[in-house]
Every structure is written in structure tokens, then in C-alpha cells.
Design a protein around this motif. Structure first.
Motif, PDB file in Angstrom:
ATOM      1  N   LEU A 124       8.375   2.489  -9.366  1.00 34.31           N
ATOM      2  CA  LEU A 124       8.057   1.647 -10.525  1.00 34.31           C
ATOM      3  C   LEU A 124       9.007   0.461 -10.633  1.00 34.31           C
ATOM      4  CD1 LEU A 124       7.255   4.436 -13.146  1.00 34.31           C
ATOM      5  CD2 LEU A 124       5.633   2.860 -12.077  1.00 34.31           C
ATOM      6  N   ALA A 125      10.289   0.697 -10.355  1.00 29.82           N
ATOM      7  CA  ALA A 125      11.252  -0.406 -10.410  1.00 29.82           C
ATOM      8  C   ALA A 125      10.943  -1.464  -9.361  1.00 29.82           C
ATOM      9  CB  ALA A 125      12.667   0.141 -10.217  1.00 29.82           C
ATOM     10  N   THR A 126      10.613  -0.993  -8.147  1.00 25.37           N
ATOM     11  CA  THR A 126      10.294  -1.950  -7.077  1.00 25.37           C
ATOM     12  C   THR A 126       9.026  -2.730  -7.392  1.00 25.37           C
ATOM     13  OG1 THR A 126      11.309  -0.445  -5.476  1.00 25.37           O
ATOM     14  CG2 THR A 126       9.908  -2.190  -4.601  1.00 25.37           C
ATOM     15  N   PHE A 169      10.994  12.519  -9.434  1.00 35.12           N
ATOM     16  CA  PHE A 169      11.611  11.615 -10.416  1.00 35.12           C
ATOM     17  C   PHE A 169      12.195  10.389  -9.717  1.00 35.12           C
ATOM     18  CE2 PHE A 169      11.599  15.608 -12.767  1.00 35.12           C
ATOM     19  CZ  PHE A 169      11.236  15.200 -14.039  1.00 35.12           C
ATOM     20  N   ALA A 170      12.914  10.648  -8.632  1.00 30.37           N
ATOM     21  CA  ALA A 170      13.544   9.538  -7.911  1.00 30.37           C
ATOM     22  C   ALA A 170      12.502   8.586  -7.330  1.00 30.37           C
ATOM     23  CB  ALA A 170      14.444  10.088  -6.803  1.00 30.37           C
ATOM     24  N   LEU A 171      11.464   9.158  -6.703  1.00 28.45           N
ATOM     25  CA  LEU A 171      10.433   8.303  -6.106  1.00 28.45           C
ATOM     26  C   LEU A 171       9.674   7.510  -7.170  1.00 28.45           C
ATOM     27  CD1 LEU A 171       8.943  10.639  -3.336  1.00 28.45           C
ATOM     28  CD2 LEU A 171      10.456   8.673  -3.038  1.00 28.45           C
ATOM     29  N   LEU A 192       0.830  -1.216   0.000  1.00 34.89           N
ATOM     30  CA  LEU A 192       0.000   0.000   0.000  1.00 34.89           C
ATOM     31  C   LEU A 192       0.863   1.264   0.000  1.00 34.89           C
ATOM     32  CD1 LEU A 192      -2.878  -0.898   2.480  1.00 34.89           C
ATOM     33  CD2 LEU A 192      -3.087  -0.473   0.034  1.00 34.89           C
ATOM     34  N   LEU A 193       1.876   1.284   0.868  1.00 40.66           N
ATOM     35  CA  LEU A 193       2.743   2.453   0.942  1.00 40.66           C
ATOM     36  C   LEU A 193       3.483   2.673  -0.366  1.00 40.66           C
ATOM     37  CD1 LEU A 193       3.986   4.702   2.654  1.00 40.66           C
ATOM     38  CD2 LEU A 193       5.699   3.065   3.447  1.00 40.66           C
ATOM     39  N   LEU A 194       3.995   1.598  -0.934  1.00 47.20           N
ATOM     40  CA  LEU A 194       4.748   1.714  -2.185  1.00 47.20           C
ATOM     41  C   LEU A 194       3.859   2.204  -3.325  1.00 47.20           C
ATOM     42  CD1 LEU A 194       7.438   1.228  -3.665  1.00 47.20           C
ATOM     43  CD2 LEU A 194       6.670  -1.125  -4.075  1.00 47.20           C
TER      44      LEU A 194
END
Length: 771
Positions: free
Chosen positions: A164-166, A157-159, A127-129
Motif C-alpha cells: 500500500l505504501a509503494t 501485515f508487512a506485505l 502487476l506484481l505489486l
């Protein structure tokens, strides 16, 4: 123009509420004092426990653990408060979506066999991600990042990239099965016994029990003729049956879920249909009758069709095979919090009602099965809850009235010779508050090591409750199959035992046998068992105490087998009392020598302790000249034996550290090498004969069976001790010591002289006289 506002209603009441709220709201000083009080209480509780442990253990470890627990709790609580604070300031639409998402994920995880704390952590993390990623992407899409400067401009941008990668990696982790671990060494094939006379292979002329027979196979369906969902049990049914009243056994078919169930199926518990799918040989017979019932599964994903592979095989080999439709007892999608409760008694009773119908058809001279059913040779098979139900049916079959309700008549008395349970449940229903005990009924139970539904071999409890007080030739066997799961025994259920949609991807199918291989195991053992117990084919009997007899018929994997027949004379079963020095047979005694551990107790299965007890024996580096051993003695002549008799006992790796803390070394910790020991018989004249355990087979180490994508997800241990039967022909001992007097044997001694250290479970020690 001035807009007039209406004065607030009930001004005095509102003022009173505000005044009371202000009085009850603690000041900053009060909040600090409250925090100090709670903190002191916490320190007192954890600190006193740590000091107590330190005093008993004389180490600083407990203090370190206590400090770590406090710091970890402080960190987690701080994080939780931060998140709650952020949530409190979030807009209403986010709080609604977060709440609904939390509920949906928690409900989905309910059906996944993951450690609860880990599952809840994964839910909150997901949920947090997703919230952080969604927020960052929204900022980028709306162009709000242009108003920021410096580091603040790079944050979204970093978040977004990190989120998305995670999410991508997590999705790939779920969708792509993990690599299967290297196959564990098969102790039965590593031992010298793999090709010895103690483990002969089946004669080449003996065909596989899974080979199709010569009978032409026909099929039909029968039912009440009113089925709303399937034509084959409705207007397309070849034979018609009358519904039966099971309302007295299904009290949980009530309320809102009961109403939904009735609406879905078109009938209630007072009009349960007798529906069946039949495969039968084209011939005059009479043919043995085999009834099979499925277990619990999604009701609308019909389970009865999933045993076609058994139906076609057995019908071609001269059996009438019926797969029963009991889908109306299964869980429905609307029942998020569970389906019917304790309904296995009804499943078992329905098996007997089907048998009543088949007896009537066999006696009906005008019917298609007139005289074609051998009603003296009947077997029941069940899968999952159906496996437990088959045992209930065999027990109910010999009762006049139902043990839960004396007004509910039974009195069937059919000739049920054999029961087969495939991955059965245990204790879902306890008739009369007790577990069913079967007498003089052949029993076979199969269990997969990677079963994510029945994660523990609970069917061993029923196996231990099968006894043979009569004089007829009967036997029981338990087969543990490495790599088999719960669902692949049924073609409909498939490779994922738990979860729905994406959640089922927590299961790792890469560690499983292929479905056709798993079903071949079932076909071999089910067919062979029926041939042995309904047709008296003795040539297949060795398959049930040593899988290597049928190695050419079976897929390559590890099998652990248990076996006992009606000739068994038990010397030590460890069920009689808590005295470590007394055995089961009259006058028998037990003694341990130079052991590092010796106790008796329940076998520690993975899900819960078994109801069966065994001895645990551990040994480590002995003093020079000493050989750790365990002796079982009995009065001479109290056990009648012949040269054809067999010594039988069950062993399992206990997977315990056998050495004291100050006597460990790397060799003693080796948990991969197969265990071996010596088996010695002594007569009253002092003659002894000794054989290595590996004369039959080395002892298989406990098998770690992670069924999920990662070992850390599991809520239960990765392994459990599975007993396996070792059978030694007394003729082999005579070959070592010809002067050994079998009529005067007085002692069996296990000498732990072939593996430097280890720990084993020992059970069911005795002798059999094969017929």
C-alpha cells in the motif's frame, strides 16, 4: 450406493497420446545436458565478443561487462521462471485477471513516450505489486492470518503495508508534478550583445504583433449542412458547401475501422465535407486569407475550436482566418492500433479544396464575401500533421496532377505566399515517395523544446527544403521555444501531449510554459510573419533572426532562431559532397588548423538524423602559440558585397567531448559556460577584421529538456543540437578595420580562442544583401 462412472471415450487414442508424450518428455539427465549445451553456447557468444573487444581495447572492461550481463540475465530469467511457475499454479480467475490487466497496461503504455524496456518493466512491476498487495490485504480481511504463527503471522501485515505504501508513493509520483529543474542560463542575455547595436530592440512606438487590432470581429461557420455531431456544420451552418471525393487519397479508410469511422461520422471518404470556422473583419476588404488546419488528435475531441485565440487576433488585425474541420481524418477511440495511414496528403488536398470554395465566394456578387477576399495574398497554417499538410498543399498547388496518381487532377495555381508550420510532423506522407520541396514561398516553423509528441525538431527538414530561386523578396525562419510543448498551441489539446487517464501523468507539466504564454509566442510570431509576408511590414523582419528585437512582446524563456532570405549567397552548405576541403560556392575551399575534431555529416537530431548536413568542429587545449581555427576561402570578387551586406552562418553546440582521452581536465568538461569564439574576415590585400561571436550573442549550450517525470524514463536523448543563425553586419567589421576591402574579401576564419575547449556544428555560411 455405488455411483457408476461412464468409461472414458476413445481409450486407445488417449493411451497412445500418453505414450507419445512420455516418449517425447526429456529425462532429468537430458534436461541437464540441454542446459549445459545452451550455457556453453551463450558463454561462447558473449565471451568471444568480450575477448575481441578486450584485444582491441587492451582493457578488462569488456570482460567485466560480459560477466555482469551474464549474471543479470541469469537473475532476470530466474525471476521470470519463478513468476511463470507461480502463475502456472495460480487459479484460473487470477490468470484471467492478470492477463487482461497485462494487455490493458501494455496498450495504455503504447501511447506514453517512455523507453520501451522501462515501460514493460513498470507494467510487470505494477502487476506484481498489485497482486501481492491484493493478496495480503485479502488474507488480513478474511482473518486467515490468525491461523499462522510467529514470522508467518507478520508476513501479510508487512506485505500489505509495503504494497500500500509503494502504491501510494507511485500514485503520488504520477499525480504530483516533479519540481522543475532550474532554468538554464540564456546565452543571448549573458553576452555583451544583449544591449549592443548588433541586437537592437524594436522601437517603442511599434506595437506588439499580438496586440488586438482595430477591426470589429465577426464569426460564422460553413459546412455541408449534414453534420450529425455538430450543429454549426449541420443545420446551423451559415454557408453551405458540397462534399468532395477523397477516396483516391484515403485507401486506408477501409475494412472494419473504416466501417466504424463511416458509422461514426455518417459519411465515407467519397463524401468528405468542407467545414470551416471563420473569424473575419467587419469591412469591405479585400482582406488577406489565412487557412489553418489542425493535426491528429482524438477525433471526438474536436480540434478546430482550439485556434480561436489566433482567429480573433488576426481578424481584428484585418485578416480572414479560417480554422478547418478535418477531425474526420483523426484517430478514433476504436482504433487502438492506429488510425488512417499516410493521410496527410488528403489533409493538404483539402486545404486546396477550401481555397477553391473561397475563390468562388469572392467572385459571387450575391454572397457575403463578394470582393472581400484578397486572393493574391494567401497563407496556410498547420499544426502537427497539419503543419506537414500545409507544406504538401503548397507543393500540390503548383502541380497539374497528384504525384501519387496521375489520374487525380490538381491544377489549382493559387497565390499562396506563405506557409506556417507549428510543431509539424515529417514524412507521415511522402508524395511520389519524395519529400516536398517548396520554392519562392515564405516559410515559418515553430517548435517547442518539451514536445512529447514530436520530440525532435523534425520541421527543420522541411525548413531546409525551402529555396528561393526567384527574384522576389522571400524569407524563411525557424523558432525553437524552450518550455513549449505540443498541445498548448491548441486550446483543446492542453498540457499533456501523450497518454490517457493516469498514464498521461508520466508527462511532467511543471517544466512547461503556461498555456497563455505559449499561445502568446505563437500569436506574436504568426501575426508578425503574416504582416511581413502578406503586407510587406519590414519593421518586424528582425524578430525572425533575433528574438531580442521583440523581447518586450514575448514571455521570458530561451529562443533559438534560424533565418535566411532570398538574397542569401551560400559559400558553404555542406550538402555538395564528402570532401572536407571543398565548399559550395565555385572555387571555394575549406581548411581546419589545430582542431581536435573535424568532420561533415547529418545533424544528429533527437529522434532521427536530420536530412541536413553540417560541419562538426572540435578544439581543446592547443600547444602554446597555436590557435585552433577553421577557414572558408573563395575567389576575390565572386561574392558581390556592400557595406550594408550581412555575414550569416548557423552554429550549434555539438555537446561532444572535444579533448582526447589523455588531455581532459575539469575546465574542458565544463558544459554550462556559454561558448564564444572569434569571427575574422580577410581581404586579398591581407587586411583582417575580427569580432567576437558574443558581439551578436554567445552560443547557447544544448538544452536538456526532460518532459517526463524522471530523466530515466526517456527513450531518446534529453537534448539535441539546434542551429541558430548569427548575423554580422559588414559595417561592424569596417568599424574595426576601415581599410578592409569588402569587394575583395577572400576568407572567413573562425578562431577558437575565447573558450578553452568545445565542439560546434557549423552550417549555411554565406552573405545576404538586405533590401
Amino acid at each position: 450406493m455405488t455411483l457408476e462412472t461412464s468409461p472414458p471415450r476413445w481409450p486407445r487414442a488417449r493411451a497412445l497420446v500418453r505414450r507419445a508424450s512420455a516418449m517425447l518428455t526429456p529425462s532429468t539427465t537430458a534436461w541437464r545436458g540441454a542446459s549445459i549445451g545452451v550455457g556453453l553456447l551463450t558463454l561462447a557468444v558473449i565471451g568471444s565478443a568480450a575477448v575481441g573487444e578486450m584485444t582491441a581495447d587492451s582493457r578488462l572492461g569488456p570482460i567485466v561487462v560480459a560477466v555482469a550481463v551474464l549474471l543479470g540475465a541469469a537473475l532476470l530469467i530466474g525471476l521470470a521462471l519463478l513468476l511463470l511457475g507461480l502463475l502456472a499454479r495460480a487459479p484460473l480467475h487470477f490468470r484471467w485477471t492478470a492477463g487482461v490487466g497485462l494487455l490493458a497496461l501494455l496498450l495504455a503504455m503504447k501511447f506514453v513516450p517512455v523507453e520501451p524496456m522501462i515501460g514493460q518493466g513498470l507494467v510487470l512491476g505494477a502487476l506484481l505489486l498489485s497482486a501481492v498487495t491484493g493478496g495480503a490485504v485479502a488474507v488480513l480481511v478474511r482473518g486467515r492470518w490468525r491461523d499462522a504463527r510467529g514470522v508467518e503471522r507478520a508476513v501479510p501485515f508487512a506485505l500489505a503495508l509495503l504494497g500500500l505504501a509503494t502504491l501510494g508513493l507511485a500514485t503520488r509520483w504520477l499525480l504530483v508534478p516533479s519540481d522543475a529543474a532550474p532554468a538554464p542560463a540564456n546565452a543571448a542575455l549573458r553576452s555583451r550583445a544583449a544591449a549592443s547595436p548588433a541586437a537592437p530592440a524594436a522601437p517603442a512606438a511599434l506595437p506588439s504583433p499580438a496586440q488586438r487590432g482595430s477591426w470589429e470581429v465577426k464569426t460564422l461557420t460553413y459546412g455541408a449542412g449534414t453534420d450529425l455531431l455538430r450543429e454549426e456544420f449541420g443545420s446551423g451552418a451559415t454557408l453551405r458547401t458540397k462534399p468532395v471525393d477523397g477516396s483516391g487519397l484515403l485507401e486506408s479508410w477501409s475494412g472494419v475501422t473504416g466501417w466504424a469511422r463511416t458509422r461514426f461520422w455518417g459519411f465515407d471518404s467519397s463524401k468528405l465535407p468542407l467545414n470551416g470556422r471563420v473569424w473575419f473583419p467587419s469591412g469591405d476588404g479585400p482582406f488577406p486569407l489565412v487557412l489553418m488546419t489542425h493535426g491528429n488528435h482524438t477525433a471526438a475531441d474536436f480540434s478546430d475550436v482550439g485556434y480561436r485565440y489566433l482567429g480573433e487576433l488576426l481578424a481584428s488585425r484585418g485578416y480572414i482566418f479560417v480554422s478547418l474541420d478535418e477531425n474526420f481524418l483523426n484517430s478514433m477511440d476504436a482504433e487502438l492500433f492506429g488510425g488512417l495511414e499516410s493521410e496527410n496528403g488528403a489533409r493538404g488536398w483539402l486545404l486546396l479544396e477550401h481555397l477553391r470554395v473561397w475563390h468562388a465566394w469572392n467572385a459571387d456578387r450575391r454572397g457575403p464575401f463578394a470582393g472581400k477576399v484578397d486572393t493574391a495574398r494567401i497563407a496556410l497554417i498547420g499544426h502537427s500533421r497539419g503543419g506537414e499538410a500545409a507544406a504538401h498543399a503548397a507543393a500540390f498547388n503548383r502541380m497539374a496532377v497528384h504525384p501519387d496518381d496521375g489520374t487525380f487532377a490538381l491544377g489549382y495555381g493559387y497565390a499562396i505566399r506563405s506557409v506556417i508550420a507549428i510543431a509539424p510532423t515529417e514524412g507521415q506522407h511522402q508524395p511520389g515517395g519524395t519529400d516536398p520541396r517548396l520554392r519562392d514561398v515564405n516559410y515559418l516553423v515553430l517548435q517547442g523544446s518539451h514536445d512529447s509528441d514530436m520530440s525532435s525538431f523534425q520541421g527543420l527538414n522541411q525548413y531546409d527544403r525551402v529555396g528561393f530561386p526567384g527574384v522576389e523578396d522571400r524569407f524563411k525562419s525557424a523558432i525553437y521555444i524552450h518550455g513549449a510543448n505540443h498541445g498548448q498551441f491548441n486550446s483543446t489539446w492542453g498540457r499533456f501531449d501523450a497518454g490517457e487517464g493516469l498514464m498521461r501523468r508520466f508527462i511532467n507539466p511543471a517544466v512547461l510554459l503556461r498555456q497563455d504564454d505559449q499561445q502568446r509566442v505563437a500569436a506574436v510570431y504568426v501575426s508578425a510573419f503574416l504582416d511581413c509576408t502578406l503586407r510587406g511590414v519590414r519593421a518586424l523582419r528582425p524578430l525572425f533572426w533575433d528574438w531580442r528585437y521583440g523581447a518586450a512582446w514575448l514571455p521570458s524563456t530561451i529562443y533559438l532562431t534560424q533565418y535566411e532570405d532570398s538574397t542569401m549567397k551560400v559559400v558553404a552548405s555542406y550538402e555538395e559532397d564528402a570532401d572536407l576541403a571543398t565548399g559550395t560556392a565555385l572555387g571555394s575551399s575549406l581548411a581546419g588548423h589545430s582542431l581536435s575534431g573535424w568532420r561533415e555529416g547529418p545533424v544528429p537530431l533527437r529522434g532521427a538524423p536530420a536530412r541536413n548536413r553540417a560541419a562538426t568542429l572540435a578544439w581543446s587545449s592547443p600547444r602554446q602559440g597555436e590557435v585552433p581555427s577553421y577557414a572558408i576561402s573563395w575567389p576575390a570578387g565572386s561574392v558581390p558585397l556592400l557595406a550594408t551586406s550581412v555575414l550569416s552562418f548557423a552554429l550549434a553546440d555539438a555537446a561532444e567531448d572535444p579533448a582526447p582521452d589523455d588531455a581532459r581536465d575539469d575546465e574542458q568538461r565544463d558544459a554550462t559556460a556559454a561558448l564564444d569564439l572569434s569571427v575574422q574576415l580577410r581581404d586579398r590585400h591581407g587586411h583582417t577584421a575580427r569580432l567576437p561571436l558574443s558581439h551578436v550573442s554567445s552560443l547557447q549550450r544544448q538544452l536538456e529538456t526532460p518532459a517526463l517525470q524522471a530523466a530515466w524514463l526517456h527513450a531518446e536523448p534529453l537534448s539535441e543540437p539546434i542551429l541558430q543563425t548569427f548575423r554580422f553586419s559588414l559595417a561592424d567589421f569596417l568599424a574595426v578595420t576601415p581599410q578592409l576591402d569588402l569587394g575583395a574579401l577572400v576568407e572567413l576564419r573562425l578562431l577558437f580562442d575565447r573558450s578553452r575547449a568545445g565542439a560546434v556544428l557549423l552550417d549555411q555560411v554565406g552573405f545576404m544583401n538586405p533590401r
